[in-house]
Design an enzyme around this catalytic site. Structure first.
Site, PDB file in Angstrom:
ATOM      1  N   LYS A   1     -51.116  26.595 -58.411  1.00  0.00           N
ATOM      2  CA  LYS A   1     -49.990  26.612 -59.531  1.00  0.00           C
ATOM      3  C   LYS A   1     -48.479  27.958 -58.716  1.00  0.00           C
ATOM      4  O   LYS A   1     -49.216  28.704 -58.195  1.00  0.00           O
ATOM      5  CB  LYS A   1     -50.440  26.961 -60.769  1.00  0.00           C
ATOM      6  CG  LYS A   1     -49.703  26.491 -61.898  1.00  0.00           C
ATOM      7  CD  LYS A   1     -49.790  25.596 -62.662  1.00  0.00           C
ATOM      8  CE  LYS A   1     -49.389  24.540 -63.322  1.00  0.00           C
ATOM      9  NZ  LYS A   1     -49.716  23.084 -63.510  1.00  0.00           N
TER      10      LYS A   1
ATOM     11  N   ALA B   1     -45.162  15.822 -72.255  1.00  0.00           N
ATOM     12  CA  ALA B   1     -46.905  14.776 -72.855  1.00  0.00           C
ATOM     13  C   ALA B   1     -47.336  14.658 -74.286  1.00  0.00           C
ATOM     14  O   ALA B   1     -47.311  13.637 -74.048  1.00  0.00           O
ATOM     15  CB  ALA B   1     -47.248  16.135 -72.446  1.00  0.00           C
TER      16      ALA B   1
HETATM   17  P1  NAD Z   1     -42.210  20.242 -71.793  1.00  0.00           P
HETATM   18  O1  NAD Z   1     -41.900  21.296 -71.137  1.00  0.00           O
HETATM   19  O2  NAD Z   1     -41.941  19.208 -71.309  1.00  0.00           O
HETATM   20  O3  NAD Z   1     -42.893  20.245 -72.870  1.00  0.00           O
HETATM   21  C1  NAD Z   1     -43.384  21.668 -73.859  1.00  0.00           C
HETATM   22  C2  NAD Z   1     -43.222  20.845 -74.973  1.00  0.00           C
HETATM   23  O4  NAD Z   1     -43.672  22.362 -75.957  1.00  0.00           O
HETATM   24  C3  NAD Z   1     -41.591  21.470 -76.520  1.00  0.00           C
HETATM   25  O5  NAD Z   1     -41.348  20.224 -77.003  1.00  0.00           O
HETATM   26  C4  NAD Z   1     -41.532  22.584 -77.098  1.00  0.00           C
HETATM   27  O6  NAD Z   1     -40.252  22.548 -78.106  1.00  0.00           O
HETATM   28  C5  NAD Z   1     -42.817  22.693 -77.027  1.00  0.00           C
HETATM   29  N1  NAD Z   1     -43.463  23.639 -77.418  1.00  0.00           N
HETATM   30  C6  NAD Z   1     -43.022  25.426 -77.051  1.00  0.00           C
HETATM   31  N2  NAD Z   1     -44.323  26.055 -76.888  1.00  0.00           N
HETATM   32  C7  NAD Z   1     -44.266  26.163 -78.734  1.00  0.00           C
HETATM   33  C8  NAD Z   1     -45.257  25.913 -79.911  1.00  0.00           C
HETATM   34  N3  NAD Z   1     -45.399  27.379 -79.758  1.00  0.00           N
HETATM   35  N4  NAD Z   1     -45.548  25.418 -80.708  1.00  0.00           N
HETATM   36  C9  NAD Z   1     -45.022  24.194 -80.849  1.00  0.00           C
HETATM   37  N5  NAD Z   1     -44.491  23.566 -79.104  1.00  0.00           N
HETATM   38  C10 NAD Z   1     -43.830  24.662 -78.427  1.00  0.00           C
HETATM   39  O7  NAD Z   1     -44.135  20.963 -70.905  1.00  0.00           O
HETATM   40  P2  NAD Z   1     -45.210  18.939 -70.544  1.00  0.00           P
HETATM   41  O8  NAD Z   1     -44.841  18.884 -69.522  1.00  0.00           O
HETATM   42  O9  NAD Z   1     -44.827  18.309 -71.717  1.00  0.00           O
HETATM   43  O10 NAD Z   1     -46.012  20.739 -70.875  1.00  0.00           O
HETATM   44  C11 NAD Z   1     -46.910  20.527 -71.878  1.00  0.00           C
HETATM   45  C12 NAD Z   1     -48.214  20.831 -71.628  1.00  0.00           C
HETATM   46  O11 NAD Z   1     -49.371  20.054 -71.437  1.00  0.00           O
HETATM   47  C13 NAD Z   1     -48.675  21.948 -70.337  1.00  0.00           C
HETATM   48  O12 NAD Z   1     -49.787  23.415 -70.862  1.00  0.00           O
HETATM   49  C14 NAD Z   1     -48.583  21.556 -69.512  1.00  0.00           C
HETATM   50  O13 NAD Z   1     -48.824  22.593 -68.611  1.00  0.00           O
HETATM   51  C15 NAD Z   1     -49.152  19.975 -69.672  1.00  0.00           C
HETATM   52  N6  NAD Z   1     -49.405  19.019 -68.419  1.00  0.00           N
HETATM   53  C16 NAD Z   1     -48.041  18.585 -68.566  1.00  0.00           C
HETATM   54  C17 NAD Z   1     -48.248  17.492 -67.551  1.00  0.00           C
HETATM   55  C18 NAD Z   1     -46.952  16.670 -67.149  1.00  0.00           C
HETATM   56  O14 NAD Z   1     -47.434  15.571 -66.243  1.00  0.00           O
HETATM   57  N7  NAD Z   1     -46.228  16.865 -68.209  1.00  0.00           N
HETATM   58  C19 NAD Z   1     -49.944  16.982 -66.513  1.00  0.00           C
HETATM   59  C20 NAD Z   1     -50.676  18.289 -67.165  1.00  0.00           C
HETATM   60  C21 NAD Z   1     -50.828  18.745 -67.721  1.00  0.00           C
END
Ligand code: NAD
Length: 408
Positions: A97, A213
């Site tokens: 990571k 996500a």
């Molecule tokens: P992103 O940056 O696109 O979205 C994150 C979202 O979370 C945003 O809408 C933000 O406003 C919201 N957020 C932040 N703090 C918050 C809070 N306290 N309460 C409510 N909402 C809050 O990120 P993503 O890619 O969607 O990733 C989200 C999670 O999924 C992370 O933990 C990431 O590691 C995990 N993940 C993502 C992927 C991927 O392919 N995108 C793959 C595996 C895991």
């Protein structure tokens, strides 16, 4: 308790079942390489990391996060989960990571590009298609991956698109990558509910986090007949117990920057959202959202961890005791890395796979991982689904270490 302390605690829960020796525990709790750099952008200095947890099964794989709260403990934890996720999914990868402690919302596009390129200049020696392969994570996206690939290839003086995944299509990206994590989460949720005899039409869903996500899974579940009753982002949440019109919520988010501006639903705080009565609660924001402080108040029957590490180890115990099933991150959000694997295979071989073929791989790999996890969870009465997933993933890593002669 730090995030990595949670990991140590979770490892203890499967230690007896796996008969882990001290040497094995030590290996699992150590990191193969921790690299740290400071990125100097326009006179400001930002801390940055790239950490490989384990690469016994193949080159390390894991995203890069840009977030003001990034710290070494978090990157170490996320790299550990990547090792387990790739292992559970049966991929030929280890886990890594990366992160930069920065608030991308305060940066211009030009500054963001400078940070992305500086990151590669700092870590290029340790990255590569057969060494360690980054991808997007929170607040990073295909555009950033494109800049990173370009910087890497300029330094190396050759093309190597397989050094990074989640790239723009024009640079060797994959048609499925954009919403693969959500697609995978839906496949796993469907499989679980089928086992439990529940249909989508009778299932209410609450989603925390409305980024890549969370937003994509909201749309997919809504289209499949699930009733999405509440969603939130970092500014707060909205609820409508009769069901939200997700298309319109997405439009509001895109136009105003927050779901809270959606006019036809009641506004709630993120704390309230986590405690709503619902069949399924999807955590798609950040880690440490359900802790021992609020686990008693959760009223969902099932939690799907689309985010990494959103439920702490202590909260896990409370939820398990209360009969609330947590479908663990290393299974629920593995769709992204499985499609990244397809992207990497295309880049390394020069073949272009059809969308249908990659969708088949995604479905097959997730179904296999689900079956193994669910069967062990049912067989070991005291196990949570996380314990089962950890046990399967850890065993495969340790077998690879043994085959290499690194463990007795
Ligand atoms: P992103 O940056 O696109 O979205 C994150 C979202 O979370 C945003 O809408 C933000 O406003 C919201 N957020 C932040 N703090 C918050 C809070 N306290 N309460 C409510 N909402 C809050 O990120 P993503 O890619 O969607 O990733 C989200 C999670 O999924 C992370 O933990 C990431 O590691 C995990 N993940 C993502 C992927 C991927 O392919 N995108 C793959 C595996 C895991």
């Amino acid at each position: 308790m730090s995030i990595f302390d949670n990991i140590k605690r979770n490892l203890e829960k499967v230690s007896d079942y796996l008969s882990l020796t001290n040497a094995e525990k030590e290996l699992l709790l150590s990191h193969k390489r921790i690299t740290k750099a400071t990125l100097n952008i326009n006179g400001k200095v930002y801390e940055a990391w790239r950490i490989i947890h384990n690469d016994a099964l193949g080159p390390a794989k894991g995203g890069i996060r840009f977030h003001p709260n990034v710290c070494e403990d978090e990157v170490k934890s996320l790299s550990f989960w990547m090792s387990l996720k790739t292992s559970l999914a049966g991929l030929p990868y280890g886990g890594a990571k990366g992160g930069v402690k920065i608030n991308p919302k305060e940066l211009s596009e030009e500054e963001l590009e400078k940070v992305s390129r500086a990151y590669i200049r700092a870590f290029h020696e340790f990255i590569g298609e057969d060494k360690d392969i980054p991808a997007p994570d929170v607040y990073t996206n295909p555009k950033i991956m494109g800049w990173m690939l370009d910087e890497f290839e300029k330094i190396k003086g050759r093309h190597e698109p397989g050094m990074i995944t989640g790239k723009p299509l024009e640079l060797g990206g994959c048609v499925l990558r954009g919403d693969a994590t959500s697609k995978g989460g839906k496949i796993i949720l469907d499989l679980f509910l089928e086992e439990e005899g529940k249909s989508p039409e009778k299932t209410n869903v609450v989603i925390q986090g409305f980024g890549n996500a969370g937003m994509n899974i909201a749309k997919m579940l809504h289209d499949a007949g699930y009733n999405v009753i509440a969603v939130s982002d970092s500014k707060g949440g909205i609820v409508d117990k009769t069901g939200l019109d997700i298309e319109k919520v997405i439009k509001t988010k895109k136009e105003t920057g927050s779901v809270t501006q959606y006019p036809k639903a009641e506004k709630i705080s993120n704390k309230e959202l986590l405690e709503l009565e619902t069949d399924v609660l999807i955590l798609a924001a950040l880690e440490n959202q359900i802790t021992k402080e609020n686990a008693e108040n959760v009223k969902a029957e099932v939690i799907l961890e689309l985010a990494n590490g959103p439920v702490t180890s202590e909260a896990d115990d409370i939820l398990h005791e209360r009969g609330i099933v947590v479908i663990p991150d290393i299974l629920a959000n593995a769709g992204g890395v499985i499609v990244s694997y397809c992207e990497w295979c295309q880049n390394k071989t020069g073949h272009i796979f059809s969308k249908d073929y990659m969708e088949k791989i995604l479905e097959e790999k997730l179904t296999q991982a689900f079956r193994k996890t669910y069967d062990l969870y049912k067989e070991q009465k005291r196990f949570s689904m996380r314990n089962a997933a950890y046990a399967i993933a850890i065993r495969r890593i340790l077998d690879a270490e043994k085959a290499r002669g690194n463990l007795d």
